[in-house]
Motif scaffolding. Structure first.
Motif, short mmCIF file in Angstrom:
data_model
loop_
_atom_site.label_atom_id
_atom_site.label_comp_id
_atom_site.label_asym_id
_atom_site.label_seq_id
_atom_site.Cartn_x
_atom_site.Cartn_y
_atom_site.Cartn_z
N GLY A 13 28.08 37.53 49.77
CA GLY A 13 26.95 37.93 49.27
C GLY A 13 25.88 38.89 50.11
O GLY A 13 25.39 39.93 49.23
N GLN A 14 26.08 39.02 51.28
CA GLN A 14 25.28 39.91 52.29
C GLN A 14 25.96 41.20 52.17
O GLN A 14 25.49 42.35 52.20
N ASP A 15 27.43 41.17 52.39
CA ASP A 15 28.01 42.55 52.63
C ASP A 15 29.53 42.30 52.25
O ASP A 15 30.46 41.93 53.00
N PRO A 16 29.62 42.44 50.82
CA PRO A 16 31.15 42.07 50.32
C PRO A 16 32.37 42.74 50.91
O PRO A 16 33.39 42.19 50.81
N ASP A 17 31.96 43.87 51.15
CA ASP A 17 33.14 44.87 51.67
C ASP A 17 33.57 44.76 53.30
O ASP A 17 34.40 45.37 53.64
N ARG A 18 32.64 43.88 53.86
CA ARG A 18 32.91 43.72 55.36
C ARG A 18 34.04 43.01 55.70
O ARG A 18 34.71 42.13 54.88
N LEU A 19 34.86 43.50 56.67
CA LEU A 19 36.09 43.08 56.94
C LEU A 19 36.20 41.54 57.50
O LEU A 19 35.32 41.31 58.54
N ALA A 20 36.52 40.36 56.79
CA ALA A 20 36.88 39.18 57.30
C ALA A 20 37.98 38.90 58.28
O ALA A 20 37.59 38.62 59.35
N THR A 26 50.32 45.20 60.31
CA THR A 26 50.60 45.14 58.67
C THR A 26 49.53 45.79 58.12
O THR A 26 48.60 46.53 58.67
N THR A 27 49.55 46.14 56.82
CA THR A 27 48.53 46.81 56.03
C THR A 27 47.34 45.68 55.29
O THR A 27 46.73 46.12 54.48
N GLU A 28 47.64 44.44 55.71
CA GLU A 28 47.00 43.35 55.08
C GLU A 28 45.42 43.27 55.90
O GLU A 28 45.41 42.76 56.90
N GLU A 29 44.50 43.73 55.09
CA GLU A 29 42.99 43.55 55.50
C GLU A 29 42.49 42.59 54.28
O GLU A 29 42.68 42.94 52.87
N VAL A 30 41.58 41.77 54.54
CA VAL A 30 41.05 40.84 53.74
C VAL A 30 39.27 40.98 53.97
O VAL A 30 38.87 40.53 55.06
N SER A 31 38.60 41.42 53.06
CA SER A 31 37.06 41.54 53.08
C SER A 31 36.54 40.19 52.84
O SER A 31 37.34 39.21 52.36
N PHE A 32 35.20 40.08 53.00
CA PHE A 32 34.74 38.74 52.71
C PHE A 32 34.45 38.37 51.19
O PHE A 32 34.82 37.18 50.84
N ARG A 33 34.52 39.48 50.35
CA ARG A 33 34.43 39.12 49.00
C ARG A 33 36.05 38.62 48.52
O ARG A 33 36.06 37.85 47.76
N ARG A 34 37.04 39.48 49.17
CA ARG A 34 38.31 38.99 48.53
C ARG A 34 38.63 37.59 49.25
O ARG A 34 39.25 36.82 48.42
N LEU A 35 38.14 37.26 50.42
CA LEU A 35 38.29 36.18 51.12
C LEU A 35 37.78 34.79 50.33
O LEU A 35 38.35 33.98 49.79
N GLU A 36 36.57 35.19 49.71
CA GLU A 36 35.84 34.36 49.05
C GLU A 36 36.48 34.06 47.53
O GLU A 36 36.66 32.91 47.18
N ARG A 135 51.29 33.87 42.87
CA ARG A 135 51.37 33.95 41.41
C ARG A 135 50.76 32.87 40.78
O ARG A 135 49.98 33.29 39.86
N ARG A 136 50.50 31.87 41.27
CA ARG A 136 50.05 30.77 40.56
C ARG A 136 48.18 30.85 40.98
O ARG A 136 47.58 30.57 40.18
N ALA A 137 47.80 31.27 42.28
CA ALA A 137 46.86 31.53 42.47
C ALA A 137 45.88 32.37 41.62
O ALA A 137 44.77 32.47 41.17
N ASP A 138 46.71 33.35 41.50
CA ASP A 138 45.99 34.82 40.68
C ASP A 138 45.78 34.24 39.40
O ASP A 138 44.79 34.85 38.79
N THR A 139 46.09 33.36 38.53
CA THR A 139 45.51 32.74 37.36
C THR A 139 44.59 31.87 37.31
O THR A 139 43.97 31.39 36.47
N ARG A 140 44.13 31.45 38.66
CA ARG A 140 42.94 30.59 38.62
C ARG A 140 41.67 31.37 38.92
O ARG A 140 41.43 32.41 39.23
N PRO A 141 40.48 30.52 38.37
CA PRO A 141 39.13 31.23 38.51
C PRO A 141 38.79 31.54 39.87
O PRO A 141 39.32 30.94 41.06
N VAL A 142 37.89 32.60 40.14
CA VAL A 142 37.40 32.91 41.43
C VAL A 142 35.84 32.33 41.60
O VAL A 142 35.46 32.54 42.42
#
Length: 503
Positions: A13-20, A26-36, A135-142
Protein backbone atom coordinates in the motif's frame (compact mmCIF):
# COMPACT_ATOMS: atom_id res chain seq x y z
CA UNK A 1 -8.01 -6.23 8.72
CA UNK A 2 -5.95 -3.64 10.55
CA UNK A 3 -3.00 -2.10 8.76
CA UNK A 4 -0.34 -4.24 10.42
CA UNK A 5 3.17 -2.96 9.82
CA UNK A 6 4.96 -6.30 9.29
CA UNK A 7 2.67 -7.44 6.47
CA UNK A 8 3.43 -7.20 2.76
CA UNK A 9 -0.02 -5.59 2.40
CA UNK A 10 1.23 -2.62 4.41
CA UNK A 11 4.28 -2.15 2.20
CA UNK A 12 2.34 -2.82 -1.01
CA UNK A 13 0.00 0.00 0.00
CA UNK A 14 2.84 2.40 0.74
CA UNK A 15 5.07 1.66 -2.27
CA UNK A 16 3.64 -1.11 -4.49
CA UNK A 17 6.47 -1.14 -7.01
CA UNK A 18 9.22 -1.34 -4.41
CA UNK A 19 11.35 -4.49 -4.70
CA UNK A 20 10.46 -7.21 -2.19
CA UNK A 21 12.97 -9.76 -3.45
CA UNK A 22 15.08 -10.75 -6.39
CA UNK A 23 16.38 -14.18 -7.35
CA UNK A 24 19.88 -13.33 -8.52
CA UNK A 25 21.29 -14.88 -11.72
CA UNK A 26 17.73 -14.91 -13.09
CA UNK A 27 15.28 -12.31 -14.35
CA UNK A 28 12.90 -12.98 -11.46
CA UNK A 29 12.09 -9.81 -9.49
CA UNK A 30 9.03 -9.49 -7.27
CA UNK A 31 7.58 -6.20 -6.09
CA UNK A 32 5.60 -5.83 -2.89
CA UNK A 33 2.37 -5.56 -4.91
CA UNK A 34 3.24 -8.74 -6.82
CA UNK A 35 4.18 -10.60 -3.64
CA UNK A 36 0.98 -9.51 -1.91
CA UNK A 37 -1.11 -10.72 -4.85
CA UNK A 38 0.73 -14.03 -5.19
CA UNK A 39 0.59 -14.70 -1.45
CA UNK A 40 -3.17 -14.11 -1.46
CA UNK A 41 -3.69 -16.33 -4.50
CA UNK A 42 -1.53 -18.99 -2.90
CA UNK A 43 -3.51 -18.79 0.33
CA UNK A 44 -6.76 -19.36 -1.59
CA UNK A 45 -5.18 -22.32 -3.36
CA UNK A 46 -3.96 -23.84 -0.09
CA UNK A 47 -7.47 -23.61 1.33
CA UNK A 48 -8.89 -25.19 -1.83
CA UNK A 49 -6.37 -28.03 -1.40
CA UNK A 50 -7.91 -28.69 2.01
CA UNK A 51 -5.20 -27.14 4.19
CA UNK A 52 -6.76 -25.40 7.20
CA UNK A 53 -5.14 -23.67 10.16
CA UNK A 54 -2.61 -25.99 11.84
CA UNK A 55 -2.15 -28.23 8.78
CA UNK A 56 1.29 -28.97 7.31
CA UNK A 57 2.82 -28.20 3.93
CA UNK A 58 6.21 -29.41 2.63
CA UNK A 59 8.21 -27.34 0.13
CA UNK A 60 11.05 -29.01 -1.79
CA UNK A 61 12.49 -26.36 -4.09
CA UNK A 62 15.75 -24.84 -5.19
CA UNK A 63 16.13 -21.08 -4.65
CA UNK A 64 13.53 -19.64 -7.01
CA UNK A 65 10.69 -17.14 -7.06
CA UNK A 66 7.94 -19.57 -6.07
CA UNK A 67 9.80 -20.58 -2.90
CA UNK A 68 9.20 -17.31 -1.08
CA UNK A 69 5.77 -16.77 -2.63
CA UNK A 70 4.57 -20.12 -1.25
CA UNK A 71 6.12 -19.42 2.16
CA UNK A 72 4.32 -16.08 2.37
CA UNK A 73 1.07 -17.76 1.32
CA UNK A 74 1.42 -20.38 4.06
CA UNK A 75 2.55 -17.74 6.56
CA UNK A 76 -0.81 -15.95 6.28
CA UNK A 77 -2.89 -19.14 6.19
CA UNK A 78 -2.10 -20.44 9.67
CA UNK A 79 -0.10 -23.37 8.30
CA UNK A 80 3.08 -25.06 9.41
CA UNK A 81 5.38 -25.02 6.39
CA UNK A 82 8.41 -27.31 6.21
CA UNK A 83 11.18 -26.41 3.78
CA UNK A 84 13.00 -29.64 2.93
CA UNK A 85 16.66 -29.97 2.05
CA UNK A 86 17.28 -30.49 -1.65
CA UNK A 87 19.84 -33.17 -0.73
CA UNK A 88 17.35 -35.57 0.86
CA UNK A 89 16.98 -39.11 -0.38
CA UNK A 90 13.54 -40.51 -1.14
CA UNK A 91 13.43 -42.33 2.19
CA UNK A 92 14.47 -39.22 4.15
CA UNK A 93 11.88 -37.04 2.44
CA UNK A 94 9.17 -39.66 2.95
CA UNK A 95 9.98 -39.83 6.66
CA UNK A 96 9.58 -36.07 7.05
CA UNK A 97 6.29 -35.99 5.14
CA UNK A 98 4.89 -38.84 7.21
CA UNK A 99 6.17 -37.39 10.47
CA UNK A 100 4.65 -33.94 10.00
CA UNK A 101 1.51 -35.32 8.35
CA UNK A 102 1.78 -32.99 5.36
CA UNK A 103 -1.13 -33.10 2.96
CA UNK A 104 0.65 -31.25 0.16
CA UNK A 105 4.16 -31.32 -1.35
CA UNK A 106 5.25 -28.54 -3.71
CA UNK A 107 8.34 -29.27 -5.75
CA UNK A 108 9.87 -28.59 -9.16
CA UNK A 109 10.88 -30.47 -12.29
CA UNK A 110 14.40 -30.68 -10.89
CA UNK A 111 13.13 -33.33 -8.46
CA UNK A 112 11.09 -35.35 -10.94
CA UNK A 113 12.72 -38.64 -9.92
CA UNK A 114 11.98 -38.01 -6.24
CA UNK A 115 8.40 -37.05 -7.11
CA UNK A 116 7.91 -40.24 -9.08
CA UNK A 117 9.18 -42.31 -6.17
CA UNK A 118 7.01 -40.36 -3.73
CA UNK A 119 3.93 -40.97 -5.87
CA UNK A 120 4.49 -44.70 -5.45
CA UNK A 121 5.19 -44.49 -1.71
CA UNK A 122 2.37 -42.05 -0.94
CA UNK A 123 -0.34 -42.24 -3.61
CA UNK A 124 -2.71 -40.08 -1.52
CA UNK A 125 -0.25 -37.18 -1.14
CA UNK A 126 -1.13 -34.11 -3.21
CA UNK A 127 1.95 -33.12 -5.20
CA UNK A 128 2.29 -29.94 -7.24
CA UNK A 129 5.14 -28.80 -9.42
CA UNK A 130 5.86 -25.07 -9.65
CA UNK A 131 4.11 -25.07 -13.03
CA UNK A 132 1.05 -26.65 -11.39
CA UNK A 133 1.22 -24.16 -8.54
CA UNK A 134 1.47 -21.15 -10.86
CA UNK A 135 -1.29 -22.37 -13.20
CA UNK A 136 -3.72 -23.04 -10.36
CA UNK A 137 -2.81 -19.96 -8.31
CA UNK A 138 -3.34 -17.74 -11.36
CA UNK A 139 -7.06 -18.53 -11.26
CA UNK A 140 -7.49 -17.56 -7.60
CA UNK A 141 -8.49 -14.12 -6.28
CA UNK A 142 -5.83 -11.58 -5.30
CA UNK A 143 -7.97 -10.56 -2.34
CA UNK A 144 -7.14 -11.99 1.13
CA UNK A 145 -8.72 -15.22 2.35
CA UNK A 146 -11.46 -14.62 4.93
CA UNK A 147 -9.72 -16.49 7.75
CA UNK A 148 -6.18 -15.14 7.60
CA UNK A 149 -4.02 -16.21 10.54
CA UNK A 150 -0.31 -16.28 11.31
CA UNK A 151 1.54 -19.40 10.17
CA UNK A 152 4.96 -20.74 11.17
CA UNK A 153 7.82 -22.69 9.70
CA UNK A 154 8.41 -26.15 11.15
CA UNK A 155 11.91 -27.11 10.12
CA UNK A 156 13.65 -30.43 10.64
CA UNK A 157 17.01 -30.91 12.32
CA UNK A 158 18.68 -34.29 12.68
CA UNK A 159 19.06 -35.70 16.19
CA UNK A 160 22.10 -37.36 17.65
CA UNK A 161 20.61 -40.74 16.72
CA UNK A 162 20.34 -39.57 13.14
CA UNK A 163 16.55 -39.34 12.88
CA UNK A 164 15.44 -35.85 11.81
CA UNK A 165 13.20 -34.09 14.30
CA UNK A 166 10.59 -31.46 13.55
CA UNK A 167 11.09 -28.32 15.63
CA UNK A 168 7.65 -27.03 16.47
CA UNK A 169 6.74 -23.72 18.05
CA UNK A 170 3.26 -22.95 19.40
CA UNK A 171 1.01 -21.49 16.69
CA UNK A 172 0.29 -17.85 17.62
CA UNK A 173 -3.21 -16.43 17.76
CA UNK A 174 -2.09 -13.10 16.28
CA UNK A 175 -3.04 -11.99 12.78
CA UNK A 176 -0.32 -11.92 10.09
CA UNK A 177 1.67 -8.73 10.21
CA UNK A 178 1.90 -8.58 13.99
CA UNK A 179 5.21 -8.34 15.77
CA UNK A 180 6.74 -11.77 16.29
CA UNK A 181 9.61 -13.10 18.36
CA UNK A 182 11.77 -13.34 15.21
CA UNK A 183 10.97 -9.81 14.09
CA UNK A 184 11.82 -8.44 17.52
CA UNK A 185 14.99 -10.54 17.87
CA UNK A 186 16.46 -10.22 14.38
CA UNK A 187 15.25 -6.70 13.76
CA UNK A 188 16.52 -5.55 17.12
CA UNK A 189 19.95 -7.17 16.77
CA UNK A 190 20.67 -6.63 13.10
CA UNK A 191 18.57 -3.61 12.22
CA UNK A 192 16.43 -5.05 9.43
CA UNK A 193 14.12 -2.26 8.25
CA UNK A 194 12.74 -0.54 5.16
CA UNK A 195 16.23 0.51 4.04
CA UNK A 196 17.72 -2.99 4.26
CA UNK A 197 19.11 -4.60 1.12
CA UNK A 198 19.86 -8.13 2.31
CA UNK A 199 22.01 -10.64 0.44
CA UNK A 200 21.25 -14.31 1.08
CA UNK A 201 23.92 -16.55 -0.49
CA UNK A 202 22.65 -19.86 0.96
CA UNK A 203 19.77 -22.28 0.26
CA UNK A 204 16.44 -21.00 1.55
CA UNK A 205 15.53 -24.35 3.04
CA UNK A 206 17.95 -23.60 5.91
CA UNK A 207 16.47 -21.82 8.93
CA UNK A 208 18.64 -18.70 8.91
CA UNK A 209 18.41 -17.77 5.19
CA UNK A 210 14.64 -18.36 5.20
CA UNK A 211 13.90 -16.49 8.41
CA UNK A 212 16.25 -13.58 7.78
CA UNK A 213 14.92 -13.14 4.23
CA UNK A 214 11.30 -13.17 5.39
CA UNK A 215 11.96 -10.80 8.30
CA UNK A 216 13.71 -8.41 5.90
CA UNK A 217 10.74 -8.43 3.52
CA UNK A 218 8.19 -8.13 6.33
CA UNK A 219 10.15 -5.11 7.58
CA UNK A 220 9.85 -3.44 4.16
CA UNK A 221 13.40 -4.21 3.00
CA UNK A 222 14.57 -6.03 -0.14
CA UNK A 223 16.11 -9.49 -0.22
CA UNK A 224 18.58 -10.59 -2.89
CA UNK A 225 18.74 -14.37 -3.05
CA UNK A 226 21.59 -16.13 -4.81
CA UNK A 227 20.68 -19.32 -6.66
CA UNK A 228 24.08 -20.74 -5.73
CA UNK A 229 26.98 -19.31 -3.79
CA UNK A 230 29.96 -18.12 -5.80
CA UNK A 231 32.66 -16.07 -4.08
CA UNK A 232 33.27 -13.43 -6.74
CA UNK A 233 29.61 -13.28 -7.75
CA UNK A 234 28.70 -12.45 -4.14
CA UNK A 235 31.15 -9.53 -4.12
CA UNK A 236 29.77 -8.31 -7.43
CA UNK A 237 26.20 -8.42 -6.07
CA UNK A 238 27.20 -6.39 -3.01
CA UNK A 239 28.62 -3.70 -5.29
CA UNK A 240 25.87 -3.75 -7.92
CA UNK A 241 22.89 -3.74 -5.56
CA UNK A 242 24.43 -1.67 -2.75
CA UNK A 243 23.86 -4.48 -0.27
CA UNK A 244 23.59 -3.30 3.33
CA UNK A 245 23.16 -6.62 5.17
CA UNK A 246 24.33 -10.14 4.44
CA UNK A 247 24.65 -13.52 6.08
CA UNK A 248 27.42 -16.09 5.72
CA UNK A 249 28.95 -19.29 7.01
CA UNK A 250 32.72 -19.52 7.60
CA UNK A 251 33.24 -21.66 4.48
CA UNK A 252 32.07 -18.72 2.39
CA UNK A 253 34.57 -16.45 4.14
CA UNK A 254 37.33 -18.92 3.27
CA UNK A 255 36.29 -19.03 -0.39
CA UNK A 256 36.25 -15.25 -0.66
CA UNK A 257 39.58 -14.89 1.11
CA UNK A 258 41.15 -17.33 -1.37
CA UNK A 259 40.29 -15.08 -4.32
CA UNK A 260 43.28 -13.28 -5.85
CA UNK A 261 43.97 -9.92 -4.25
CA UNK A 262 43.14 -8.04 -7.44
CA UNK A 263 39.66 -9.58 -7.48
CA UNK A 264 39.00 -9.16 -3.76
CA UNK A 265 40.08 -5.55 -3.84
CA UNK A 266 38.35 -4.78 -7.12
CA UNK A 267 34.83 -4.47 -5.68
CA UNK A 268 33.30 -1.59 -3.77
CA UNK A 269 31.83 -3.05 -0.56
CA UNK A 270 31.31 0.28 1.20
CA UNK A 271 27.52 -0.10 1.28
CA UNK A 272 27.78 -3.04 3.70
CA UNK A 273 26.63 -2.13 7.20
CA UNK A 274 26.37 -5.60 8.67
CA UNK A 275 27.75 -9.00 7.67
CA UNK A 276 26.32 -11.68 9.94
CA UNK A 277 27.82 -15.15 10.27
CA UNK A 278 26.86 -18.28 12.18
CA UNK A 279 26.15 -22.02 11.68
CA UNK A 280 29.70 -23.21 12.41
CA UNK A 281 32.70 -22.09 14.45
CA UNK A 282 34.79 -19.61 12.50
CA UNK A 283 38.57 -20.06 12.76
CA UNK A 284 40.06 -17.09 14.55
CA UNK A 285 42.55 -16.33 11.78
CA UNK A 286 39.80 -16.39 9.15
CA UNK A 287 37.70 -13.94 11.10
CA UNK A 288 40.66 -11.68 11.74
CA UNK A 289 41.37 -11.53 8.01
CA UNK A 290 37.71 -10.79 7.24
CA UNK A 291 37.66 -7.95 9.75
CA UNK A 292 40.87 -6.56 8.25
CA UNK A 293 39.23 -6.69 4.80
CA UNK A 294 35.63 -5.64 5.52
CA UNK A 295 36.10 -3.57 8.64
CA UNK A 296 33.99 -3.54 11.82
CA UNK A 297 30.77 -4.72 10.16
CA UNK A 298 31.05 -8.41 11.03
CA UNK A 299 28.61 -9.77 13.59
CA UNK A 300 28.37 -13.32 14.87
CA UNK A 301 25.63 -15.24 16.60
CA UNK A 302 25.00 -18.69 18.02
CA UNK A 303 21.57 -20.31 17.99
CA UNK A 304 19.77 -23.42 16.84
CA UNK A 305 16.74 -23.85 14.65
CA UNK A 306 14.88 -24.27 17.96
CA UNK A 307 15.72 -20.66 18.93
CA UNK A 308 15.58 -21.67 22.58
CA UNK A 309 18.36 -19.17 23.16
CA UNK A 310 20.47 -16.76 21.19
CA UNK A 311 23.88 -15.15 21.67
CA UNK A 312 25.52 -12.47 19.56
CA UNK A 313 28.43 -10.05 19.45
CA UNK A 314 29.76 -7.37 17.14
CA UNK A 315 33.27 -6.84 15.80
CA UNK A 316 34.55 -4.74 18.69
CA UNK A 317 33.32 -7.27 21.23
CA UNK A 318 34.87 -10.15 19.34
CA UNK A 319 38.25 -8.41 19.14
CA UNK A 320 38.29 -8.22 22.95
CA UNK A 321 36.85 -11.78 23.29
CA UNK A 322 38.34 -13.63 20.29
CA UNK A 323 36.72 -16.98 19.65
CA UNK A 324 33.54 -16.11 21.55
CA UNK A 325 30.04 -16.34 20.07
CA UNK A 326 28.77 -13.57 22.32
CA UNK A 327 26.54 -12.89 25.29
CA UNK A 328 22.94 -14.04 25.63
CA UNK A 329 20.39 -11.93 23.77
CA UNK A 330 17.53 -14.39 24.23
CA UNK A 331 17.36 -16.47 27.42
CA UNK A 332 19.91 -16.80 30.20
CA UNK A 333 22.88 -19.17 29.76
CA UNK A 334 23.79 -21.90 32.23
CA UNK A 335 26.69 -24.35 31.88
CA UNK A 336 25.92 -27.68 33.55
CA UNK A 337 27.71 -30.95 34.16
CA UNK A 338 26.28 -34.36 33.24
CA UNK A 339 24.39 -34.52 36.52
CA UNK A 340 22.71 -31.18 35.79
CA UNK A 341 24.71 -29.18 38.32
CA UNK A 342 25.56 -25.63 37.29
CA UNK A 343 29.27 -25.03 36.72
CA UNK A 344 31.30 -21.90 37.46
CA UNK A 345 32.72 -19.54 34.85
CA UNK A 346 35.51 -21.13 32.84
CA UNK A 347 34.30 -24.72 33.27
CA UNK A 348 33.19 -26.67 30.22
CA UNK A 349 29.79 -28.33 30.17
CA UNK A 350 26.50 -28.59 28.37
CA UNK A 351 24.90 -25.28 27.37
CA UNK A 352 21.40 -24.61 28.73
CA UNK A 353 19.13 -21.62 28.24
CA UNK A 354 16.64 -20.39 30.81
CA UNK A 355 13.55 -18.42 29.74
CA UNK A 356 14.25 -18.90 26.03
CA UNK A 357 11.69 -19.51 23.31
CA UNK A 358 9.60 -22.62 23.91
CA UNK A 359 9.57 -25.50 21.43
CA UNK A 360 8.80 -29.21 21.20
CA UNK A 361 10.06 -31.94 18.92
CA UNK A 362 7.06 -32.95 16.84
CA UNK A 363 5.74 -36.43 17.64
CA UNK A 364 8.68 -37.10 19.95
CA UNK A 365 7.95 -36.41 23.62
CA UNK A 366 11.06 -38.36 24.67
CA UNK A 367 13.40 -36.09 22.71
CA UNK A 368 11.48 -33.07 23.93
CA UNK A 369 11.87 -34.21 27.53
CA UNK A 370 15.57 -34.97 26.97
CA UNK A 371 16.13 -31.35 25.91
CA UNK A 372 14.96 -30.10 29.35
CA UNK A 373 16.51 -30.40 32.77
CA UNK A 374 14.86 -30.40 36.18
CA UNK A 375 14.73 -26.59 36.20
CA UNK A 376 12.99 -26.49 32.82
CA UNK A 377 16.06 -25.08 31.06
CA UNK A 378 16.56 -26.27 27.48
CA UNK A 379 19.65 -27.52 25.63
CA UNK A 380 20.68 -28.41 22.11
CA UNK A 381 23.40 -30.68 23.44
CA UNK A 382 26.23 -28.28 22.64
CA UNK A 383 29.28 -28.02 24.89
CA UNK A 384 30.86 -24.74 25.89
CA UNK A 385 32.05 -22.43 28.64
CA UNK A 386 31.33 -18.93 29.87
CA UNK A 387 33.94 -16.36 30.79
CA UNK A 388 33.39 -14.10 33.84
CA UNK A 389 31.74 -11.45 31.65
CA UNK A 390 29.16 -13.92 30.34
CA UNK A 391 30.64 -14.45 26.88
CA UNK A 392 30.04 -17.96 25.53
CA UNK A 393 32.74 -20.08 23.89
CA UNK A 394 31.88 -23.30 22.04
CA UNK A 395 34.25 -26.18 22.65
CA UNK A 396 32.31 -29.06 21.08
CA UNK A 397 29.24 -29.00 18.92
CA UNK A 398 26.73 -31.63 19.96
CA UNK A 399 29.51 -33.93 21.04
CA UNK A 400 31.00 -35.05 17.75
CA UNK A 401 28.56 -33.68 15.24
CA UNK A 402 30.39 -32.97 11.99
CA UNK A 403 29.98 -29.41 10.73
CA UNK A 404 30.84 -29.21 7.05
CA UNK A 405 30.25 -25.96 5.20
CA UNK A 406 27.85 -24.80 7.91
CA UNK A 407 25.73 -27.96 7.73
CA UNK A 408 25.36 -30.21 10.78
CA UNK A 409 26.00 -33.88 9.92
CA UNK A 410 25.20 -36.57 12.45
CA UNK A 411 27.57 -39.57 12.23
CA UNK A 412 25.08 -42.17 13.43
CA UNK A 413 23.22 -42.25 10.11
CA UNK A 414 26.33 -43.07 8.10
CA UNK A 415 27.49 -45.53 10.75
CA UNK A 416 24.16 -47.35 10.55
CA UNK A 417 24.35 -47.47 6.77
CA UNK A 418 27.88 -48.88 6.85
CA UNK A 419 26.97 -51.51 9.43
CA UNK A 420 24.20 -52.73 7.12
CA UNK A 421 26.81 -53.73 4.53
CA UNK A 422 27.63 -57.44 4.69
CA UNK A 423 31.40 -56.88 4.77
CA UNK A 424 31.36 -54.38 7.68
CA UNK A 425 31.73 -55.56 11.25
CA UNK A 426 32.20 -52.21 12.97
CA UNK A 427 32.23 -48.57 11.89
CA UNK A 428 32.93 -45.12 13.27
CA UNK A 429 32.25 -41.86 11.45
CA UNK A 430 34.00 -38.66 12.50
CA UNK A 431 34.81 -35.23 11.18
CA UNK A 432 38.35 -34.52 10.08
CA UNK A 433 39.76 -31.10 9.20
CA UNK A 434 39.02 -29.70 5.76
CA UNK A 435 40.47 -26.35 4.74
CA UNK A 436 37.45 -25.25 2.69
CA UNK A 437 34.53 -26.75 4.62
CA UNK A 438 35.88 -26.81 8.17
CA UNK A 439 35.32 -30.55 8.42
CA UNK A 440 34.67 -33.46 6.11
CA UNK A 441 33.15 -36.85 6.80
CA UNK A 442 35.60 -39.68 7.48
CA UNK A 443 34.77 -43.33 8.20
CA UNK A 444 36.93 -45.88 9.98
CA UNK A 445 35.80 -49.43 9.35
CA UNK A 446 36.53 -52.92 10.63
CA UNK A 447 35.63 -55.57 8.07
CA UNK A 448 34.16 -58.95 8.85
CA UNK A 449 37.30 -60.78 7.72
CA UNK A 450 39.76 -58.18 8.95
CA UNK A 451 40.85 -57.27 5.42
CA UNK A 452 39.84 -54.69 2.83
CA UNK A 453 39.48 -56.05 -0.67
CA UNK A 454 40.52 -53.78 -3.56
CA UNK A 455 37.71 -51.38 -4.39
CA UNK A 456 35.91 -51.83 -1.06
CA UNK A 457 36.40 -48.19 -0.06
CA UNK A 458 34.54 -46.90 -3.12
CA UNK A 459 31.93 -49.65 -2.79
CA UNK A 460 31.14 -48.56 0.74
CA UNK A 461 30.99 -44.88 -0.23
CA UNK A 462 28.57 -45.74 -3.04
CA UNK A 463 26.61 -47.93 -0.62
CA UNK A 464 26.11 -44.94 1.70
CA UNK A 465 25.23 -42.57 -1.14
CA UNK A 466 22.47 -44.91 -2.27
CA UNK A 467 20.87 -44.57 1.17
CA UNK A 468 21.71 -41.07 2.41
CA UNK A 469 22.23 -37.54 1.21
CA UNK A 470 25.70 -37.18 -0.31
CA UNK A 471 26.69 -34.58 2.29
CA UNK A 472 26.17 -37.15 5.06
CA UNK A 473 28.36 -39.81 3.44
CA UNK A 474 32.08 -40.40 4.03
CA UNK A 475 34.45 -38.91 1.50
CA UNK A 476 37.16 -41.38 2.50
CA UNK A 477 37.41 -44.60 4.51
CA UNK A 478 40.27 -46.08 6.50
CA UNK A 479 40.34 -49.73 7.58
CA UNK A 480 41.39 -51.01 11.00
CA UNK A 481 41.76 -54.43 12.60
CA UNK A 482 39.57 -53.15 15.46
CA UNK A 483 37.96 -49.93 16.66
CA UNK A 484 38.52 -48.50 20.14
CA UNK A 485 35.67 -49.51 22.41
CA UNK A 486 35.29 -49.56 26.18
CA UNK A 487 34.76 -52.79 28.04
CA UNK A 488 31.05 -52.07 28.05
CA UNK A 489 31.06 -51.85 24.26
CA UNK A 490 30.79 -48.07 23.96
CA UNK A 491 32.68 -46.65 20.99
CA UNK A 492 35.52 -44.45 22.22
CA UNK A 493 35.20 -41.99 19.37
CA UNK A 494 37.26 -39.29 21.04
CA UNK A 495 40.41 -41.38 20.55
CA UNK A 496 39.84 -41.50 16.80
CA UNK A 497 38.89 -37.82 16.70
CA UNK A 498 42.03 -36.76 18.54
CA UNK A 499 44.22 -39.05 16.42
CA UNK A 500 43.08 -37.49 13.16
CA UNK A 501 43.39 -33.99 14.63
CA UNK A 502 47.08 -34.68 15.34
CA UNK A 503 47.86 -35.68 11.78
Amino acid sequence: MADLVYHTRHWAGQDPDRLAFRICDTTEEVSFRRLEDRANQGAHLLRDLGLQRGCHLVILLENRREFLEICFAADRSGLYYTTASTHLSLEELAYIIRDCGAGVLVTSDRFAALSAGMAQLMPHLTMLTCDDWNRRADTRPVSPIMDESQGLDMLYSSGTTGRPKGIKWPMPDDPPGSRTMLIDLLGGLFGYDRDTRYLSPAPLYHAAPLRHSMVTIKSGGSAFVMTKFDAEAALALIQTHHITHSQWVPTMFVRMLKLPDEIRNGYDLSSMRMAVHAAAPCPIDVKERMIEWWGPVIHEYYAGTENNGFTALDTDEWLTHPGSVGQAKLGRIHICDQAGNELPAGAEGEIYFENGHQFVYHNDPKKTAASRNAQGWTTLGDIGRLDPAGYLYLTDRKSFVIISGGVNIYPQEAENALLAHPDVLDAAVIGIPNEDFGEEVKAVVQTTNGQAAPGLEQELIDWCRARLSVIKCPRSIDFRAALPRTETGKLFKRKLWEEYRRR
